[in-house]
Motif scaffolding. Structure first.
Motif, PDB file in Angstrom:
ATOM      1  N   ASN A  21       0.828  -1.212   0.000  1.00  0.00           N
ATOM      2  CA  ASN A  21       0.000   0.000   0.000  1.00  0.00           C
ATOM      3  C   ASN A  21       0.861   1.260   0.000  1.00  0.00           C
ATOM      4  OD1 ASN A  21      -2.517  -1.185  -0.167  1.00  0.00           O
ATOM      5  ND2 ASN A  21      -2.779  -1.298   2.050  1.00  0.00           N
ATOM      6  N   VAL A  22       1.938   1.257   0.771  1.00  0.00           N
ATOM      7  CA  VAL A  22       2.848   2.408   0.778  1.00  0.00           C
ATOM      8  C   VAL A  22       3.425   2.614  -0.620  1.00  0.00           C
ATOM      9  CG1 VAL A  22       5.109   3.207   1.601  1.00  0.00           C
ATOM     10  CG2 VAL A  22       3.418   2.336   3.234  1.00  0.00           C
ATOM     11  N   ASP A  54       9.413   5.878 -11.843  1.00  0.00           N
ATOM     12  CA  ASP A  54       9.879   6.851 -12.827  1.00  0.00           C
ATOM     13  C   ASP A  54      10.059   8.249 -12.243  1.00  0.00           C
ATOM     14  OD1 ASP A  54       7.219   7.384 -12.437  1.00  0.00           O
ATOM     15  OD2 ASP A  54       6.692   7.453 -14.560  1.00  0.00           O
ATOM     16  N   HIS A  55       9.934   8.373 -10.930  1.00  0.00           N
ATOM     17  CA  HIS A  55      10.104   9.654 -10.260  1.00  0.00           C
ATOM     18  C   HIS A  55      10.495   9.402  -8.805  1.00  0.00           C
ATOM     19  CE1 HIS A  55       6.106   8.340  -9.075  1.00  0.00           C
ATOM     20  NE2 HIS A  55       6.224   9.128  -8.027  1.00  0.00           N
ATOM     21  N   SER A  56      10.991  10.427  -8.155  1.00  0.00           N
ATOM     22  CA  SER A  56      11.296  10.337  -6.726  1.00  0.00           C
ATOM     23  C   SER A  56      10.092  10.873  -5.964  1.00  0.00           C
ATOM     24  CB  SER A  56      12.531  11.164  -6.383  1.00  0.00           C
ATOM     25  OG  SER A  56      13.664  10.624  -7.005  1.00  0.00           O
ATOM     26  N   HIS A  84      13.817   2.276  -2.820  1.00  0.00           N
ATOM     27  CA  HIS A  84      14.516   2.127  -1.547  1.00  0.00           C
ATOM     28  C   HIS A  84      14.324   3.385  -0.697  1.00  0.00           C
ATOM     29  CE1 HIS A  84      18.579   0.984   0.555  1.00  0.00           C
ATOM     30  NE2 HIS A  84      17.664   1.343   1.416  1.00  0.00           N
ATOM     31  N   ALA A  85      14.441   4.563  -1.307  1.00  0.00           N
ATOM     32  CA  ALA A  85      14.261   5.821  -0.578  1.00  0.00           C
ATOM     33  C   ALA A  85      12.842   5.949  -0.028  1.00  0.00           C
ATOM     34  CB  ALA A  85      14.596   7.005  -1.486  1.00  0.00           C
ATOM     35  N   ALA A  86      11.845   5.550  -0.823  1.00  0.00           N
ATOM     36  CA  ALA A  86      10.458   5.617  -0.357  1.00  0.00           C
ATOM     37  C   ALA A  86      10.252   4.684   0.833  1.00  0.00           C
ATOM     38  CB  ALA A  86       9.495   5.260  -1.488  1.00  0.00           C
ATOM     39  N   LEU A  87      10.791   3.478   0.750  1.00  0.00           N
ATOM     40  CA  LEU A  87      10.664   2.529   1.860  1.00  0.00           C
ATOM     41  C   LEU A  87      11.396   3.039   3.097  1.00  0.00           C
ATOM     42  CD1 LEU A  87      11.119  -0.826  -0.089  1.00  0.00           C
ATOM     43  CD2 LEU A  87       9.002   0.028   0.961  1.00  0.00           C
ATOM     44  N   ALA A  88      12.565   3.639   2.894  1.00  0.00           N
ATOM     45  CA  ALA A  88      13.355   4.138   4.025  1.00  0.00           C
ATOM     46  C   ALA A  88      12.679   5.306   4.733  1.00  0.00           C
ATOM     47  CB  ALA A  88      14.749   4.536   3.551  1.00  0.00           C
ATOM     48  N   SER A  89      11.837   6.052   4.028  1.00  0.00           N
ATOM     49  CA  SER A  89      11.144   7.147   4.704  1.00  0.00           C
ATOM     50  C   SER A  89       9.902   6.657   5.443  1.00  0.00           C
ATOM     51  CB  SER A  89      10.780   8.269   3.722  1.00  0.00           C
ATOM     52  OG  SER A  89       9.797   7.859   2.818  1.00  0.00           O
ATOM     53  N   LEU A 109      16.354  -5.962   1.529  1.00  0.00           N
ATOM     54  CA  LEU A 109      16.161  -5.081   2.671  1.00  0.00           C
ATOM     55  C   LEU A 109      15.362  -5.793   3.752  1.00  0.00           C
ATOM     56  CD1 LEU A 109      14.991  -1.930   0.672  1.00  0.00           C
ATOM     57  CD2 LEU A 109      17.320  -2.452   1.431  1.00  0.00           C
ATOM     58  N   ARG A 110      15.578  -5.394   4.979  1.00  0.00           N
ATOM     59  CA  ARG A 110      14.768  -5.847   6.104  1.00  0.00           C
ATOM     60  C   ARG A 110      14.026  -4.616   6.601  1.00  0.00           C
ATOM     61  NH1 ARG A 110      12.995 -10.707   7.175  1.00  0.00           N
ATOM     62  NH2 ARG A 110      12.729 -11.109   9.357  1.00  0.00           N
ATOM     63  N   LEU A 111      12.691  -4.675   6.554  1.00  0.00           N
ATOM     64  CA  LEU A 111      11.865  -3.548   6.978  1.00  0.00           C
ATOM     65  C   LEU A 111      11.252  -3.842   8.340  1.00  0.00           C
ATOM     66  CD1 LEU A 111       9.812  -3.131   3.663  1.00  0.00           C
ATOM     67  CD2 LEU A 111      12.048  -2.161   4.213  1.00  0.00           C
ATOM     68  N   THR A 112      11.281  -2.854   9.200  1.00  0.00           N
ATOM     69  CA  THR A 112      10.557  -2.940  10.467  1.00  0.00           C
ATOM     70  C   THR A 112       9.746  -1.656  10.600  1.00  0.00           C
ATOM     71  OG1 THR A 112      12.486  -2.071  11.659  1.00  0.00           O
ATOM     72  CG2 THR A 112      12.196  -4.472  11.628  1.00  0.00           C
ATOM     73  N   GLY A 113       8.796  -1.672  11.502  1.00  0.00           N
ATOM     74  CA  GLY A 113       7.925  -0.514  11.670  1.00  0.00           C
ATOM     75  C   GLY A 113       8.705   0.729  12.051  1.00  0.00           C
ATOM     76  N   ALA A 114       8.229   1.851  11.573  1.00  0.00           N
ATOM     77  CA  ALA A 114       8.868   3.126  11.896  1.00  0.00           C
ATOM     78  C   ALA A 114       8.732   3.410  13.381  1.00  0.00           C
ATOM     79  CB  ALA A 114       8.217   4.239  11.080  1.00  0.00           C
TER      80      ALA A 114
END
Length: 123
Positions: A21-22, A54-56, A84-89, A109-114
């Motif tokens: 969804n993100v 296709d965009h940041s 990667h940048a979108a996920l990192a934010s 990547l390993r993602l955890t909740g913000a």
């Protein structure tokens, strides 16, 4: 090449849906709106989707996850960097590995909740 293949695994269907969804909020996707769900099969499940990076995107607000998610991103270097940048934010991201080819890169990547934000669905 702006298409990035995303494979999510080692997570609950709800957390996979949250991550997709993100990404869908910021990048066109080949994924429908159906949420990932358990199939009852005994082997580990993975969920896949293609995203046109296709965009940041603008900064993504922090999102909470119930657990952690393994995300494999594969595509052109610039497009993978955008995803990667979108996920990192949105999440806390730990790089678990990378591989580079002539025209593509693959990043795990390993993602955890913000540490900030709200559970999905809380607006």
């Amino acid at each position: 090449m702006d298409l990035v293949q995303v494979v999510l695994g080692e997570c609950s269907p709800a957390d996979a849906d949250t991550v997709f969804n993100v990404l869908r909020d910021h990048f066109p996707s080949d994924r429908g709106v159906d949420a990932p769900r358990q199939t009852g099969e005994p082997w580990p499940e993975v969920w896949t989707g293609g995203f046109l990076a296709d965009h940041s995107p603008a900064s993504v607000p922090g999102v909470l996850l119930a657990g952690s998610v393994t995300a494999d991103l594969q595509g052109g270097p610039v497009a993978v960097s955008r995803l990667h940048a979108a996920l990192a934010s949105a999440f806390v991201v730990t790089a678990a590995g990378t591989a580079s080819g002539d025209q593509e890169v693959e990043v795990q990547l390993r993602l955890t909740g913000a540490d900030r934000g709200a559970p999905p669905g809380d607006d």
